[in-house]
Design a protein around this motif. Structure first.
Motif, PDB file in Angstrom:
ATOM      1  N   ASN A 252       0.816  -1.211   0.000  1.00  0.00           N
ATOM      2  CA  ASN A 252       0.000   0.000   0.000  1.00  0.00           C
ATOM      3  C   ASN A 252       0.853   1.267   0.000  1.00  0.00           C
ATOM      4  OD1 ASN A 252      -2.513  -1.445   0.143  1.00  0.00           O
ATOM      5  ND2 ASN A 252      -2.071  -1.819   2.307  1.00  0.00           N
ATOM      6  N   SER A 253       1.994   1.192  -0.686  1.00  0.00           N
ATOM      7  CA  SER A 253       2.915   2.330  -0.701  1.00  0.00           C
ATOM      8  C   SER A 253       3.673   2.358  -2.023  1.00  0.00           C
ATOM      9  CB  SER A 253       3.909   2.220   0.461  1.00  0.00           C
ATOM     10  OG  SER A 253       4.920   3.203   0.353  1.00  0.00           O
ATOM     11  N   ASP A 254       4.186   3.547  -2.367  1.00  0.00           N
ATOM     12  CA  ASP A 254       5.062   3.690  -3.527  1.00  0.00           C
ATOM     13  C   ASP A 254       6.531   3.698  -3.133  1.00  0.00           C
ATOM     14  OD1 ASP A 254       3.007   3.827  -5.428  1.00  0.00           O
ATOM     15  OD2 ASP A 254       2.705   5.960  -5.056  1.00  0.00           O
ATOM     16  N   ASP A 255       6.822   3.428  -1.863  1.00  0.00           N
ATOM     17  CA  ASP A 255       8.201   3.429  -1.363  1.00  0.00           C
ATOM     18  C   ASP A 255       8.781   2.021  -1.407  1.00  0.00           C
ATOM     19  OD1 ASP A 255       8.062   6.149  -0.769  1.00  0.00           O
ATOM     20  OD2 ASP A 255       7.265   5.766   1.239  1.00  0.00           O
ATOM     21  N   LEU A 296      -1.405  -3.897  -4.123  1.00  0.00           N
ATOM     22  CA  LEU A 296      -1.884  -5.035  -3.347  1.00  0.00           C
ATOM     23  C   LEU A 296      -0.753  -5.879  -2.781  1.00  0.00           C
ATOM     24  CD1 LEU A 296      -4.813  -6.293  -5.608  1.00  0.00           C
ATOM     25  CD2 LEU A 296      -5.006  -5.137  -3.409  1.00  0.00           C
ATOM     26  N   SER A 297       0.419  -5.811  -3.408  1.00  0.00           N
ATOM     27  CA  SER A 297       1.519  -6.708  -3.084  1.00  0.00           C
ATOM     28  C   SER A 297       2.790  -5.908  -2.848  1.00  0.00           C
ATOM     29  CB  SER A 297       1.712  -7.693  -4.240  1.00  0.00           C
ATOM     30  OG  SER A 297       2.933  -8.386  -4.150  1.00  0.00           O
ATOM     31  N   ASP A 298       3.856  -6.607  -2.425  1.00  0.00           N
ATOM     32  CA  ASP A 298       5.166  -5.960  -2.343  1.00  0.00           C
ATOM     33  C   ASP A 298       5.870  -5.968  -3.698  1.00  0.00           C
ATOM     34  OD1 ASP A 298       5.623  -8.665  -2.384  1.00  0.00           O
ATOM     35  OD2 ASP A 298       6.982  -8.710  -0.674  1.00  0.00           O
ATOM     36  N   HIS A 299       5.227  -6.549  -4.712  1.00  0.00           N
ATOM     37  CA  HIS A 299       5.685  -6.470  -6.100  1.00  0.00           C
ATOM     38  C   HIS A 299       4.734  -5.581  -6.892  1.00  0.00           C
ATOM     39  CE1 HIS A 299       8.425 -10.144  -6.246  1.00  0.00           C
ATOM     40  NE2 HIS A 299       7.846 -10.259  -5.055  1.00  0.00           N
TER      41      HIS A 299
END
Length: 327
Positions: A252-255, A296-299
């Motif tokens: 849930n982030s762009d970082d 939704l994911s870390d990818h």
């Protein structure tokens, strides 16, 4: 000219938590069925699925079955129907085709190869799907290769890919000579979390990502380096990458994960193009390759559009493009 999409291939990794219960237990299709329900709703741009769900008994999971192969001139409500789907632990592939095409498709089948725990379990590995469209055979390989950012971890990824290529086998038919192995097919696309990293120190990688210096990063990309050495995927092709690394993000982030210096060093992950789409053979042309921005994911997901040459097919749709080239 606008080119209508005729076949949609969706792949997922880690659709269930990779815990002992899911890895060692029987396949749980509830999650994959929910994904197919969502995919059908989106592809057909309608809410008719709600009526189906309302008619489902409480606690019952809606079932999505492989497409029944038949010729029909009757009007069909859905533009797309599920051809075939297969889940292996967290790996999931589902293929959808336009109803106008399903009468031309034959011999759909799946083959799964586990490369995970104990060298055989399905937390890592691949699910492959093959079918024939007209006289042309297609194979789609959905894989999740070995993880790890330490020096030498790429060797296990190479080994996983080699195992998938050698152990994937499809059934034969007494009526037609069919390809049994992945590379025997006319058109082959491999997609998934290949997990290859960037051969640079983490600080240098993060700095180059921040400056969007993709060219230097790609010069140090593990997959490209291993291909150049002849260690893996010889003869496979990939369109030029012009998008940011797809791994690893805070959810849930762009970082990118690890940009916070307080994180334990062992848990930090340098950005990398883990998620790839490559292809093998003639008759395929890639016309798009980019990433999505779902959080939704870390990818971040990757997507591609191909046109494919198909033999023995004569579609006569008004306003369609050449009948022997499909997208």
């Amino acid at each position: 000219m606008f080119r209508k999409r005729h076949t949609i291939v969706c792949r997922f990794q880690e659709i269930v938590p990779l815990n002992a219960g899911n890895i060692l237990g029987s396949e749980n299709s509830k999650i994959s069925s929910k994904w197919n329900t969502l995919i059908e709703e989106v592809l057909n741009k309608r809410m008719a699925i709600e009526g189906r769900l309302q008619n489902t008994d409480i606690g019952e999971t809606p079932k999505v079955h492989p497409l029944k192969m038949h010729n029909s001139t009757n009007s069909i409500a859905s533009d797309f129907q599920c051809l075939i789907s297969k889940q292996m632990v967290g790996i999931y592939i589902t293929i959808w085709v336009r109803t106008a095409l399903h009468g031309y498709i034959s011999y759909p089948s799946v083959s799964s190869v586990g490369c995970g725990l104990l060298g055989c379990l399905g937390n890592k590995g691949a699910v492959s799907v093959r079918f024939c469209l007209g006289q042309t055979s297609f194979c789609f390989v959905c894989s999740h290769l070995a993880s790890g950012g330490k020096e030498g971890d790429e060797k296990q990824r190479n080994a996983d890919a080699a195992r998938i290529l050698s152990q994937t086998q499809f059934p034969s038919s007494p009526l037609r000579k069919l390809p049994r192995n992945i590379l025997d097919h006319d058109r082959v696309v491999w997609l998934g979390d290949l997990n290859y990293r960037i051969n640079l120190p983490e600080a240098a990688t993060r700095s180059l990502v921040q400056n969007e210096n993709w060219s230097i990063l790609l010069q140090n990309d593990q997959l490209k380096a291993e291909q150049a050495k002849g260690h893996v995927f010889e003869g496979w092709q990939e369109e030029e990458i012009e998008f940011a690394p797809t791994y690893k993000y805070y959810q849930n982030s762009d970082d990118y994960y690890g940009c916070n210096q307080k994180i334990n060093e062992k848990k930090r992950r340098a950005p990398a193009w883990c998620d790839r789409i490559i292809w093998y053979g003639k008759g395929l042309k890639q016309i798009q390759y980019d990433r999505g921005e779902s959080r939704l994911s870390d990818h971040r997901p990757v997507q591609a559009i191909f046109t494919a040459e198909v033999d023995g097919l004569n579609l006569k749709e008004p306003g369609s493009f050449l009948s022997n080239h499909l997208t």
